[in-house]
Design a protein around this motif. Structure first.
Motif, PDB file in Angstrom:
ATOM      1  N   LEU A 103       8.697   9.016   9.238  1.00 34.80           N
ATOM      2  CA  LEU A 103       9.292   7.688   9.408  1.00 34.80           C
ATOM      3  C   LEU A 103       8.480   6.866  10.400  1.00 34.80           C
ATOM      4  O   LEU A 103       8.197   5.683  10.154  1.00 34.80           O
ATOM      5  N   GLN A 104       8.080   7.473  11.505  1.00 43.01           N
ATOM      6  CA  GLN A 104       7.290   6.755  12.507  1.00 43.01           C
ATOM      7  C   GLN A 104       5.918   6.356  11.964  1.00 43.01           C
ATOM      8  O   GLN A 104       5.407   5.273  12.268  1.00 43.01           O
ATOM      9  N   VAL A 105       5.318   7.244  11.175  1.00 45.50           N
ATOM     10  CA  VAL A 105       4.019   6.926  10.579  1.00 45.50           C
ATOM     11  C   VAL A 105       4.166   5.748   9.615  1.00 45.50           C
ATOM     12  O   VAL A 105       3.332   4.835   9.584  1.00 45.50           O
ATOM     13  N   LEU A 106       5.237   5.741   8.831  1.00 45.73           N
ATOM     14  CA  LEU A 106       5.495   4.637   7.912  1.00 45.73           C
ATOM     15  C   LEU A 106       5.655   3.319   8.670  1.00 45.73           C
ATOM     16  O   LEU A 106       5.187   2.270   8.228  1.00 45.73           O
ATOM     17  N   CYS A 107       6.311   3.381   9.817  1.00 40.86           N
ATOM     18  CA  CYS A 107       6.575   2.181  10.604  1.00 40.86           C
ATOM     19  C   CYS A 107       5.352   1.697  11.380  1.00 40.86           C
ATOM     20  O   CYS A 107       5.369   0.587  11.920  1.00 40.86           O
ATOM     21  N   SER A 108       4.308   2.516  11.440  1.00 35.72           N
ATOM     22  CA  SER A 108       3.167   2.192  12.298  1.00 35.72           C
ATOM     23  C   SER A 108       2.295   1.066  11.769  1.00 35.72           C
ATOM     24  O   SER A 108       1.557   0.440  12.527  1.00 35.72           O
ATOM     25  N   ASP A 109       2.386   0.770  10.473  1.00 38.25           N
ATOM     26  CA  ASP A 109       1.520  -0.275   9.911  1.00 38.25           C
ATOM     27  C   ASP A 109       2.128  -0.823   8.625  1.00 38.25           C
ATOM     28  O   ASP A 109       2.927  -0.152   7.961  1.00 38.25           O
ATOM     29  N   ALA A 110       1.776  -2.058   8.303  1.00 43.62           N
ATOM     30  CA  ALA A 110       2.193  -2.702   7.057  1.00 43.62           C
ATOM     31  C   ALA A 110       1.114  -3.690   6.655  1.00 43.62           C
ATOM     32  O   ALA A 110       0.441  -4.261   7.510  1.00 43.62           O
ATOM     33  N   ASP A 111       0.954  -3.887   5.369  1.00 42.96           N
ATOM     34  CA  ASP A 111      -0.069  -4.814   4.878  1.00 42.96           C
ATOM     35  C   ASP A 111       0.584  -5.787   3.908  1.00 42.96           C
ATOM     36  O   ASP A 111       0.608  -5.568   2.699  1.00 42.96           O
ATOM     37  N   TYR A 112       1.104  -6.886   4.452  1.00 48.17           N
ATOM     38  CA  TYR A 112       1.832  -7.850   3.637  1.00 48.17           C
ATOM     39  C   TYR A 112       0.930  -8.630   2.695  1.00 48.17           C
ATOM     40  O   TYR A 112       1.411  -9.263   1.756  1.00 48.17           O
ATOM     41  N   VAL A 113      -0.365  -8.587   2.943  1.00 50.58           N
ATOM     42  CA  VAL A 113      -1.301  -9.258   2.039  1.00 50.58           C
ATOM     43  C   VAL A 113      -1.191  -8.681   0.631  1.00 50.58           C
ATOM     44  O   VAL A 113      -1.344  -9.386  -0.374  1.00 50.58           O
ATOM     45  N   LYS A 114      -0.904  -7.376   0.552  1.00 49.05           N
ATOM     46  CA  LYS A 114      -0.840  -6.706  -0.756  1.00 49.05           C
ATOM     47  C   LYS A 114       0.385  -7.109  -1.570  1.00 49.05           C
ATOM     48  O   LYS A 114       0.508  -6.719  -2.733  1.00 49.05           O
ATOM     49  N   ILE A 115       1.295  -7.881  -0.967  1.00 50.53           N
ATOM     50  CA  ILE A 115       2.430  -8.381  -1.732  1.00 50.53           C
ATOM     51  C   ILE A 115       1.948  -9.251  -2.893  1.00 50.53           C
ATOM     52  O   ILE A 115       2.592  -9.330  -3.945  1.00 50.53           O
ATOM     53  N   SER A 116       0.805  -9.899  -2.710  1.00 46.22           N
ATOM     54  CA  SER A 116       0.240 -10.705  -3.796  1.00 46.22           C
ATOM     55  C   SER A 116       0.002  -9.848  -5.029  1.00 46.22           C
ATOM     56  O   SER A 116       0.235 -10.279  -6.166  1.00 46.22           O
ATOM     57  N   ARG A 117      -0.461  -8.605  -4.817  1.00 47.21           N
ATOM     58  CA  ARG A 117      -0.698  -7.708  -5.954  1.00 47.21           C
ATOM     59  C   ARG A 117       0.613  -7.273  -6.597  1.00 47.21           C
ATOM     60  O   ARG A 117       0.675  -7.080  -7.821  1.00 47.21           O
ATOM     61  N   LEU A 118       1.651  -7.099  -5.775  1.00 47.91           N
ATOM     62  CA  LEU A 118       2.967  -6.753  -6.326  1.00 47.91           C
ATOM     63  C   LEU A 118       3.448  -7.853  -7.264  1.00 47.91           C
ATOM     64  O   LEU A 118       3.915  -7.584  -8.378  1.00 47.91           O
ATOM     65  N   ILE A 119       3.339  -9.087  -6.817  1.00 47.96           N
ATOM     66  CA  ILE A 119       3.794 -10.226  -7.612  1.00 47.96           C
ATOM     67  C   ILE A 119       2.990 -10.330  -8.908  1.00 47.96           C
ATOM     68  O   ILE A 119       3.558 -10.522  -9.998  1.00 47.96           O
TER      69      ILE A 119
END
Length: 258
Positions: A103-119
């Motif tokens: 859980l802590q490793v998951l919370c350590s970073d996020a890349d919201y730029v990749k939301i463009s690829r999700l869309i």
């Protein structure tokens, strides 16, 4: 879950401090993603089908794999970049905290730029579904949802295995990329179009075939075996050795002395 959501709000806030950089990166990801899309269009401009799979059938497969990969890159970036935690010594601090390690490793970073690829993946998925002559029965809808969920699951498992690899060495990480980026590019086509050796490997070693091939055959009406509809559930079994390997690596970890 509250900790997870709170950490991602903090990541979003920090990213939006540099709005221009975020917007430029966001737009660049759109261009990169559509380059993959145009390659497929160019391929089908020359060939009418690939081993019986038409353009929109391949695009459906493409969108599901891209969605799963982009989802994990966005919301499981900490595991994807786990080697940084080891190199910087940040994993030492994680082990001292009372919350779960993963859980802590998951919370350590996020890349919201990749939301463009999700869309974009969702848009292409809708385009493919609209152009395919398929009657969506309740079972086929369930199959499609299982394919999407299993795509997320398999990349999460691969990221977890790659993180486990970092406990033993942080050198030669290009080997990891063979199964993440390399696997993604290969699995964006139905696995059955490749030679038998590849099909066997990506069925029983890394089970991409249970994400985008066997359930796809049922969804498209190419095979009426109901077991194919539920074959994505096998991917969840694949998570078990992934978690075991990560736990083994965690126990072997001896700190960087920070």
């Amino acid at each position: 879950m509250k900790l997870y959501i709170k950490s991602y709000k903090m990541h979003l806030k920090s990213i939006l401090e540099y709005k221009a950089s975020f917007i430029i990166s966001f737009l660049s990801q759109i261009l990169v993603f559509f380059s993959y899309y145009f390659i497929i269009l160019a391929l089908f401009n020359r060939f009418s089908n690939i081993k019986g799979f038409t353009l929109y059938e391949v695009l459906l497969c493409f969108s599901i794999i891209q969605f799963g990969y982009a989802f994990c890159e966005t919301f499981a970036r900490g595991i994807d970049k786990f080697d940084r935690l080891i190199i910087k010594g940040d994993f030492d601090r994680i082990l001292l905290r009372p919350k779960g390690v993963i859980l802590q490793v998951l919370c350590s970073d996020a890349d919201y730029v990749k939301i463009s690829r999700l869309i974009q993946a969702i848009i292409i998925m809708v385009i493919a579904l609209v152009n395919l002559d398929i009657t969506l029965t309740p079972l086929k809808i369930i199959t499609l949802l299982l394919m999407i969920i299993s795509a997320i699951t398999i990349f999460f498992g691969i990221f977890l295995l790659a993180a486990s690899y970092c406990f033993f060495t942080v050198q030669g990480l290009e080997v990891r990329n063979l199964f993440t980026d390399g696997g993604k590019h290969m699995a964006q086509y139905p696995i059955g179009v490749f030679k038998k050796g590849f099909v066997m490997f990506f069925t029983f070693v890394i089970p991409y075939a249970f994400v985008n091939y066997y359930p796809l055959l049922y969804f498209l009406g190419k095979n009426n075996n109901v077991l194919y509809a539920f074959s994505p559930l096998i991917v969840f079994v694949y998570l078990i050795p992934c978690f075991i390997m990560f736990n083994i690596g965690s126990k072997r970890y001896a700190s960087v002395g920070s």
